[in-house]
Design an enzyme around this catalytic site. Structure first.
Site, short mmCIF file in Angstrom:
data_model
loop_
_atom_site.label_atom_id
_atom_site.label_comp_id
_atom_site.label_asym_id
_atom_site.label_seq_id
_atom_site.Cartn_x
_atom_site.Cartn_y
_atom_site.Cartn_z
N HIS A 100 -0.13 -17.01 23.42
CA HIS A 100 -1.45 -17.40 23.94
C HIS A 100 -1.43 -17.68 25.44
CE1 HIS A 100 -1.43 -18.60 19.63
NE2 HIS A 100 -2.58 -17.95 19.66
N CYS A 134 -1.14 -24.49 22.55
CA CYS A 134 -1.81 -23.51 21.69
C CYS A 134 -2.13 -24.11 20.32
CB CYS A 134 -0.99 -22.23 21.55
SG CYS A 134 0.67 -22.47 20.89
#
Length: 179
Positions: free
Chosen positions: A74, A142
């Site tokens: 991410h 994340c």
């Protein structure tokens, strides 16, 4: 990179002409280059010859080395600390070099599991130690800022090489000294 950040900012619906964002693409590019500076480092330059002869064959531990990295999935930060131990066999590594090795690998896009193993393998290769143990504890943005949004979860990973893997007493000593 600056132009790409400008496109990202525009794509979320922001106006790059507003005062607060005028220089953001350039600042973001510089920040991202800093956060990923590990790609421009190599282990030989980081160690810089700081391997010293020693008769010590007792465990050396450096605890609570803070680290900042970014997950490759991410591109969000994970923040934590590393604990590194090794048993020397004729040479010891300069103390600050252990923290620098952690930083070099942390400042790359990756997963925590791989980071842990990279640190352990590097220290084993450099020192010729009879064993190396690395434990990393980190909080992942994340998981905290998106997805399940769990604020209090911590991920722990370990890599045990050589005598830290084969000798339960060595592993036990390392784990007990971390407490």
């Amino acid at each position: 990179m600056k132009e790409h950040f400008a496109e990202i900012i525009k794509s979320v619906g922001e106006d790059l002409n507003r005062p607060g964002l005028a220089d953001t693409p350039e600042r973001a590019a510089k920040a991202f280059q800093f956060l990923t500076r590990g790609y421009h480092q190599n282990i030989d330059d980081v160690v810089n010859g700081a391997l010293f002869p020693s008769d010590s064959d007792e465990m050396i531990i450096v605890k609570d080395i803070e680290l900042y990295s970014m997950c490759e999935h991410h591109m969000l930060p994970f923040i934590g600390k590393a604990h590194v131990a090794y048993i020397p066999t004729g040479h010891v590594l300069g103390l600050s070099k252990i923290a620098r090795i952690v930083d070099m690998f942390a400042r790359r896009l990756q997963i925590q599991e791989q980071l842990t193993l990279q640190i352990a393998n590097s220290i084993l290769d450099i020192t010729g130690a009879s064993g190396v143990g690395v434990i990393i504890e980190a909080k992942h943005m994340c998981m905290m800022m998106r997805g399940v949004e769990k604020q209090n979860s911590t991920m722990k990973t370990s890599a045990m090489l050589g005598s830290f893997r084969s000798n339960q007493a060595t592993r036990g000593e390392f784990l007990s000294l971390l407490r």
